[in-house]
Design a protein around this motif. Structure first.
Motif, PDB file in Angstrom:
ATOM      1  N   ALA A  68       0.926  -1.342   0.036  1.00 60.57           N
ATOM      2  CA  ALA A  68       0.007  -0.160  -0.160  1.00 60.57           C
ATOM      3  C   ALA A  68       0.853   1.188  -0.107  1.00 60.57           C
ATOM      4  O   ALA A  68       0.338   2.465  -0.379  1.00 60.57           O
ATOM      5  N   ALA A  69       2.161   1.152   0.292  1.00 59.79           N
ATOM      6  CA  ALA A  69       2.980   2.215   0.307  1.00 59.79           C
ATOM      7  C   ALA A  69       3.539   2.659  -1.133  1.00 59.79           C
ATOM      8  O   ALA A  69       3.216   1.789  -1.912  1.00 59.79           O
ATOM      9  N   ASP A  70       3.797   3.907  -1.331  1.00 59.88           N
ATOM     10  CA  ASP A  70       4.476   4.287  -2.455  1.00 59.88           C
ATOM     11  C   ASP A  70       5.951   3.782  -2.758  1.00 59.88           C
ATOM     12  O   ASP A  70       6.195   3.185  -3.758  1.00 59.88           O
ATOM     13  N   VAL A  71       6.661   4.157  -1.620  1.00 63.35           N
ATOM     14  CA  VAL A  71       8.000   3.696  -1.804  1.00 63.35           C
ATOM     15  C   VAL A  71       8.275   2.911  -0.131  1.00 63.35           C
ATOM     16  O   VAL A  71       7.981   3.418   0.784  1.00 63.35           O
ATOM     17  N   LEU A  72       9.243   1.898  -0.511  1.00 63.23           N
ATOM     18  CA  LEU A  72       9.854   1.474   0.617  1.00 63.23           C
ATOM     19  C   LEU A  72      11.184   1.623   0.989  1.00 63.23           C
ATOM     20  O   LEU A  72      11.921   1.883  -0.049  1.00 63.23           O
ATOM     21  N   VAL A  73      11.671   1.735   2.224  1.00 68.82           N
ATOM     22  CA  VAL A  73      13.000   2.524   2.430  1.00 68.82           C
ATOM     23  C   VAL A  73      13.829   1.419   3.228  1.00 68.82           C
ATOM     24  O   VAL A  73      13.036   0.822   4.299  1.00 68.82           O
ATOM     25  N   VAL A  74      15.286   1.201   2.971  1.00 73.45           N
ATOM     26  CA  VAL A  74      15.980   0.416   4.018  1.00 73.45           C
ATOM     27  C   VAL A  74      17.055   1.407   4.039  1.00 73.45           C
ATOM     28  O   VAL A  74      17.526   2.245   3.322  1.00 73.45           O
ATOM     29  N   THR A  75      17.471   1.586   5.380  1.00 76.04           N
ATOM     30  CA  THR A  75      18.562   2.413   5.842  1.00 76.04           C
ATOM     31  C   THR A  75      19.642   2.031   6.739  1.00 76.04           C
ATOM     32  O   THR A  75      19.066   0.840   7.557  1.00 76.04           O
ATOM     33  N   GLN A  76      20.663   2.559   6.760  1.00 76.28           N
ATOM     34  CA  GLN A  76      21.665   1.941   7.474  1.00 76.28           C
ATOM     35  C   GLN A  76      22.677   3.126   7.937  1.00 76.28           C
ATOM     36  O   GLN A  76      22.651   4.210   6.993  1.00 76.28           O
ATOM     37  N   ARG A  77      23.326   3.225   8.967  1.00 79.85           N
ATOM     38  CA  ARG A  77      24.314   4.310   9.031  1.00 79.85           C
ATOM     39  C   ARG A  77      25.531   4.322   8.153  1.00 79.85           C
ATOM     40  O   ARG A  77      25.834   3.357   7.763  1.00 79.85           O
ATOM     41  N   ALA A  78      26.163   5.540   8.028  1.00 77.62           N
ATOM     42  CA  ALA A  78      26.949   5.600   7.065  1.00 77.62           C
ATOM     43  C   ALA A  78      28.313   4.717   7.409  1.00 77.62           C
ATOM     44  O   ALA A  78      29.223   4.445   6.672  1.00 77.62           O
ATOM     45  N   SER A  79      28.512   4.517   8.831  1.00 76.39           N
ATOM     46  CA  SER A  79      29.661   3.791   9.167  1.00 76.39           C
ATOM     47  C   SER A  79      29.506   2.276   9.045  1.00 76.39           C
ATOM     48  O   SER A  79      30.475   1.455   9.330  1.00 76.39           O
TER      49      SER A  79
END
Length: 421
Positions: A304-315
């Motif tokens: 149902a979302a438009d965009v799915l996001v996965v994130t991680q710290r830059a380190s």
């Protein structure tokens, strides 16, 4: 060989799986341990699991298990032996060490009472699970197969947790001992091979056994799910689902929401950083926190979302592939990965063709990618459609379990007929 024998290839075998996480946990590595153990039980093996008390991703012991020291239960043909352990409400090197120490101590003090296992399989992380698996395999003179989902030493060094450097050194030493004692080592992504080999493991003893998609395809209509959740059709929805921990660096989504009031950002899940993120998001009317979705509606919410996001710290240069990513692919929606280049997540997004990569911890770059997809719906739909196709080609459950069958069969064949010393 008869059809029955083909479908029950492990009749008469006793198998022990050591995994801190197990059902009813629905995210992280728990579903993989659960489906693997249930698969081997269905294949005729007397399958036992040594697990912790359910606590993930909330990092709170499930109410039904609070106060219990030891629990033995039957789940789908598997005998699950649970041992009590400390659950840290917040993360620090000391608290994480206490978590692992209590898992290790209780697991070794009160191992499952079973027939001597024909093989011991453990999941790394946790660190304790790797050490327990190695010790119990040595005690029973059984082959030992650790499966590397992630490496605690590298994760501790990159986590940002206070005291992480010393914890990383200790974790790496324990991992090295556990992996070098293995008969064969499974890794969920080929990017782990150099790191495992650097621990002194012969590359000829490493096998790649990728995780599979453990969720069902969406079944509900997208418009109906959005209406139920209160998401307007005219407002783009950016969703992150899963653990809210330090490693994820979800502050980037809070900051992105502050920069783009016309975009709705949704954080669905639980974790030890949830309240920290809520405090950071105070006053933001376009950011929602949702509890983890039930298993039967999880992919409907994703779709149902438009965009799915996965994130991680830059380190974090993470070789592992978060379980949420395979679920994202199943949903058919495009992915924006705010992660370092060269890690397992970045490689899987590139291999799948199902999303875009942006620099980690950069809310402006993340928003630029989101707007690109929102303003080009045909492009977004094309990227999203690549996800289920990639799952069908590479991440199917049957193929994933078959790789583990081959790994176990190789070990059992190598030890066939050898007397236990």
């Amino acid at each position: 060989m008869t059809d029955a024998e083909l479908h029950r290839p492990f009749d008469g075998r006793t198998l022990l799986v050591v995994s801190t996480n197990y059902a009813p946990e629905l995210t992280g590595i728990g579903p993989y341990a659960t489906q693997l153990a249930e698969h081997w039980a269905a294949a005729g093996a007397d399958t036992h699991v040594l697990a912790g008390m359910p606590h993930y991703p909330s990092w709170r012991t499930d109410p039904g298990y609070r106060g219990a020291w030891r629990v033995t239960e039957e789940r789908a043909g598997v005998t699950v032996h649970r041992r009590r352990h400390y659950v840290p409400p917040r993360q620090s090197a000391l608290r994480r060490a206490l978590f692992e120490a209590t898992l290790l101590g209780h697991g070794l003090l009160a191992p499952p009472r079973t027939r001597p296992p024909d093989a011991v399989v453990s999941q790394i992380p946790s660190l304790a699970g790797g050490v327990i698996g190695a010790r119990l395999a040595a005690r029973h003179r059984a082959p030992y197969i650790p499966v590397v989902q992630d490496l605690m030493g590298a994760a501790a060094a990159q986590s940002g947790i206070r005291g992480g450097g010393r914890a990383a050194a200790l974790a790496s030493a324990a991992e090295r001992r556990a992996l070098r004692s293995a008969t064969l080592v499974g890794v969920i992504h080929e990017s782990f091979v150099p790191r495992v080999a650097a621990y002194g493991v012969d590359p000829g003893r490493i096998r790649t056994v990728p995780n599979w998609s453990h969720v069902q395809a969406p079944s509900a209509g997208r418009a109906g799910t959005r209406a139920r959740l209160g998401w307007s059709e005219g407002t783009p929805v950016v969703l992150h689902a899963g653990n809210m921990g330090l490693k994820q660096g979800l502050e980037v989504l809070v900051d992105a929401a502050r920069l783009a009031p016309r975009i709705r950002v949704v954080l669905m899940g639980d974790g030890n950083q949830r309240e920290v993120l809520r405090a950071r998001a105070a006053g933001l009317r376009n950011l929602d926190f949702l509890p983890p979705a039930d298993e039967d509606e999880f992919t409907d919410v994703l779709a149902a979302a438009d965009v799915l996001v996965v994130t991680q710290r830059a380190s974090v240069l993470d070789m592992s592939v978060p379980s949420k990513l395979t679920s994202y692919f199943v949903s058919g929606r495009p992915v924006v990965a705010s992660v370092a280049q060269g890690g397992g997540t970045a490689q899987e997004v590139q291999n799948s063709g199902a999303g875009l990569l942006v620099a980690p911890e950069d809310p402006a770059a993340l928003l630029s990618a989101v707007r690109h997809l929102v303003e080009a719906p045909a492009r977004a739909d094309a990227l999203g459609a690549n996800g289920p196709q990639y799952v069908a080609r590479h991440l199917g459950r049957e193929a994933g379990l078959a790789r583990f069958d081959a790994l176990l069969t190789e070990v059992l064949a190598d030890t066939q007929g050898r007397p236990r010393r």
